[in-house]
Design an enzyme around this catalytic site. Sequence first.
Site, PDB file in Angstrom:
ATOM      1  N   ARG A   9      70.545  75.393   4.289  1.00  4.58           N
ATOM      2  CA  ARG A   9      71.689  74.650   4.830  1.00  4.58           C
ATOM      3  C   ARG A   9      72.846  74.670   3.850  1.00  4.58           C
ATOM      4  NH1 ARG A   9      70.343  71.171   9.417  1.00  4.58           N
ATOM      5  NH2 ARG A   9      72.485  70.452   9.149  1.00  4.58           N
ATOM      6  N   HIS A  22      62.216  74.133  18.041  1.00  4.01           N
ATOM      7  CA  HIS A  22      62.846  72.854  17.723  1.00  4.01           C
ATOM      8  C   HIS A  22      62.135  71.700  18.422  1.00  4.01           C
ATOM      9  CE1 HIS A  22      65.680  69.921  16.316  1.00  4.01           C
ATOM     10  NE2 HIS A  22      66.099  70.851  15.494  1.00  4.01           N
ATOM     11  N   GLY A  23      61.624  70.793  17.617  1.00  2.00           N
ATOM     12  CA  GLY A  23      61.002  69.578  18.153  1.00  2.00           C
ATOM     13  C   GLY A  23      59.650  69.818  18.805  1.00  2.00           C
ATOM     14  N   ARG A  74      62.488  63.819  -4.839  1.00  2.00           N
ATOM     15  CA  ARG A  74      62.195  63.401  -6.211  1.00  2.00           C
ATOM     16  C   ARG A  74      62.800  64.319  -7.266  1.00  2.00           C
ATOM     17  NH1 ARG A  74      57.975  60.039  -7.599  1.00  2.00           N
ATOM     18  NH2 ARG A  74      58.118  58.212  -6.303  1.00  2.00           N
ATOM     19  N   THR A  89      69.240  67.072  11.999  1.00  5.38           N
ATOM     20  CA  THR A  89      68.637  68.390  12.197  1.00  5.38           C
ATOM     21  C   THR A  89      69.605  69.178  13.081  1.00  5.38           C
ATOM     22  OG1 THR A  89      66.663  69.555  12.991  1.00  5.38           O
ATOM     23  CG2 THR A  89      67.287  67.553  14.173  1.00  5.38           C
ATOM     24  N   THR A  90      69.252  70.434  13.385  1.00  6.62           N
ATOM     25  CA  THR A  90      70.191  71.265  14.142  1.00  6.62           C
ATOM     26  C   THR A  90      70.310  70.746  15.576  1.00  6.62           C
ATOM     27  OG1 THR A  90      69.350  73.080  12.817  1.00  6.62           O
ATOM     28  CG2 THR A  90      70.807  73.655  14.632  1.00  6.62           C
ATOM     29  N   ASN A 104      57.951  76.741   9.941  1.00  5.73           N
ATOM     30  CA  ASN A 104      59.134  76.332   9.191  1.00  5.73           C
ATOM     31  C   ASN A 104      58.700  75.337   8.107  1.00  5.73           C
ATOM     32  OD1 ASN A 104      61.325  74.595   8.412  1.00  5.73           O
ATOM     33  ND2 ASN A 104      62.544  75.475  10.043  1.00  5.73           N
ATOM     34  N   GLY A 135      58.228  73.423  12.718  1.00  2.54           N
ATOM     35  CA  GLY A 135      58.202  72.960  11.340  1.00  2.54           C
ATOM     36  C   GLY A 135      57.807  71.511  11.155  1.00  2.54           C
ATOM     37  N   GLU A 137      67.013  80.875   8.574  1.00  2.00           N
ATOM     38  CA  GLU A 137      67.978  80.215   9.465  1.00  2.00           C
ATOM     39  C   GLU A 137      69.208  79.883   8.645  1.00  2.00           C
ATOM     40  OE1 GLU A 137      66.026  76.735  10.790  1.00  2.00           O
ATOM     41  OE2 GLU A 137      64.618  77.798  12.044  1.00  2.00           O
ATOM     42  N   HIS A 185      65.385  77.242   6.371  1.00  2.00           N
ATOM     43  CA  HIS A 185      66.797  77.050   6.726  1.00  2.00           C
ATOM     44  C   HIS A 185      67.566  76.710   5.455  1.00  2.00           C
ATOM     45  CE1 HIS A 185      69.819  74.784   9.579  1.00  2.00           C
ATOM     46  NE2 HIS A 185      70.426  75.612   8.749  1.00  2.00           N
ATOM     47  N   GLU A 245      66.868  82.662  20.028  1.00  2.00           N
ATOM     48  CA  GLU A 245      65.869  81.587  19.957  1.00  2.00           C
ATOM     49  C   GLU A 245      66.374  80.465  20.856  1.00  2.00           C
ATOM     50  OE1 GLU A 245      64.285  80.510  16.134  1.00  2.00           O
ATOM     51  OE2 GLU A 245      63.889  78.454  16.798  1.00  2.00           O
ATOM     52  N   ASP A 287      60.726  73.878   5.768  1.00  2.00           N
ATOM     53  CA  ASP A 287      61.852  73.114   5.202  1.00  2.00           C
ATOM     54  C   ASP A 287      61.432  71.741   4.697  1.00  2.00           C
ATOM     55  OD1 ASP A 287      63.503  75.141   6.049  1.00  2.00           O
ATOM     56  OD2 ASP A 287      64.389  74.030   7.714  1.00  2.00           O
ATOM     57  N   HIS A 288      60.540  71.089   5.463  1.00  2.00           N
ATOM     58  CA  HIS A 288      60.287  69.680   5.115  1.00  2.00           C
ATOM     59  C   HIS A 288      59.261  69.513   3.998  1.00  2.00           C
ATOM     60  CE1 HIS A 288      63.347  68.435   7.710  1.00  2.00           C
ATOM     61  NE2 HIS A 288      62.835  69.141   8.708  1.00  2.00           N
ATOM     62  N   ARG A 341      70.135  70.570   1.458  1.00  2.00           N
ATOM     63  CA  ARG A 341      69.372  69.321   1.423  1.00  2.00           C
ATOM     64  C   ARG A 341      67.869  69.536   1.244  1.00  2.00           C
ATOM     65  NH1 ARG A 341      69.998  67.244   7.620  1.00  2.00           N
ATOM     66  NH2 ARG A 341      72.198  67.497   7.141  1.00  2.00           N
ATOM     67  N   HIS A 342      67.381  70.720   1.633  1.00  2.00           N
ATOM     68  CA  HIS A 342      65.954  70.964   1.387  1.00  2.00           C
ATOM     69  C   HIS A 342      65.741  72.329   0.706  1.00  2.00           C
ATOM     70  CE1 HIS A 342      66.608  72.561   5.390  1.00  2.00           C
ATOM     71  NE2 HIS A 342      66.433  71.413   6.012  1.00  2.00           N
TER      72      HIS A 342
HETATM   73  N1  PXP Z   1      64.256  76.742  15.067  1.00  2.00           N
HETATM   74  C1  PXP Z   1      65.481  76.485  14.563  1.00  2.00           C
HETATM   75  C2  PXP Z   1      66.574  77.452  14.842  1.00  2.00           C
HETATM   76  C3  PXP Z   1      65.705  75.345  13.778  1.00  2.00           C
HETATM   77  O1  PXP Z   1      66.941  75.100  13.287  1.00  2.00           O
HETATM   78  C4  PXP Z   1      64.612  74.489  13.486  1.00  2.00           C
HETATM   79  C5  PXP Z   1      64.815  73.313  12.594  1.00  2.00           C
HETATM   80  O2  PXP Z   1      65.171  73.767  11.328  1.00  2.00           O
HETATM   81  C6  PXP Z   1      63.366  74.811  14.022  1.00  2.00           C
HETATM   82  C7  PXP Z   1      63.202  75.929  14.834  1.00  2.00           C
HETATM   83  C8  PXP Z   1      62.148  73.986  13.756  1.00  2.00           C
HETATM   84  O3  PXP Z   1      62.289  72.741  14.336  1.00  2.00           O
HETATM   85  P1  PXP Z   1      61.224  71.613  14.022  1.00  2.00           P
HETATM   86  O4  PXP Z   1      61.283  71.354  12.551  1.00  2.00           O
HETATM   87  O5  PXP Z   1      61.686  70.467  14.846  1.00  2.00           O
HETATM   88  O6  PXP Z   1      59.879  72.133  14.437  1.00  2.00           O
END
Ligand code: PXP
Length: 239
Positions: free
Chosen positions: A47, A192-193, A20, A102-103, A9, A214, A72, A45, A153, A11-12, A51-52
């Site tokens: 959103r 996630h996490g 910026r 976050t989600t 992922n 991610g 996502e 994702h 998921e 996103d970040h 935001r990203h």
């Molecule tokens: N899976 C889903 C469905 C998510 O919404 C996210 C966060 O966008 C992730 C995985 C990835 O989570 P993390 O960035 O904490 O690894």
Amino acid sequence: MEPLKLGVNIDHAATLRQARGVDYPDLAEIARLAERAGADGITIHLREDRRHIQDADVYRLRQTLTTRMNLEMANNPDIVRIALEVRPDEVCLVPERRQELTTEGGLDAAGQLETLRPTIRALSENGTHVSLFIAPDRKQLEAAAELGAPYVELHTGAYANASGDALKREIDALHEAAAYGATLGLRVNAGHGLTLGNVGALLDIPNLDTLNIGHSIVARALFVGMERAVSEMLAAMAR
Ligand code: PXP
């Protein structure tokens, strides 16, 4: 057992760019590096608050990715329209609250059967595999199966945040959900996490297809890349 796949992922990387309002880091390039390192797919994702990831990123990455695109998104008509146009390989439907960092929490698929059904049907008929981001909970797995989503998921956020007895309970819940999902004919992903430190305990969960990871990978990239980035700047400054 099939090898466990990794969806990265990014996103970040976009969070850094949006902080910026510039055009770097280039997400297509970040995705290319992840793919070159062996990622099986790239997750983004889009959103509601943008935001990203931005709409343009989704269209551009669709052209540049050489692996699978997993988009996502919330079940929001404007974003569904984009997904129908872009045709990602996979869409993961997630709950979304504007103020969350976050989600947080899984999708209440069981409580939203009637609103999810047309979205899942439209995306599926358009060639996209749909996944539902749910807590490791029997009722939600049954709802996903009833909706005809090929994937779920499992939300690993509670596992990632747990310690002591709660940690064991969360691992057991993930094991049980993966096994039950397979009996319902679902393909089971998780995410996630997840970090280098906590991914190990998930490796013996049977039937897991893909882990989507991610934030910790993007954060780790700073450590493995910072030295080089500073050296390059010093070299550029050398008179
Ligand atoms: N899976 C889903 C469905 C998510 O919404 C996210 C966060 O966008 C992730 C995985 C990835 O989570 P993390 O960035 O904490 O690894």
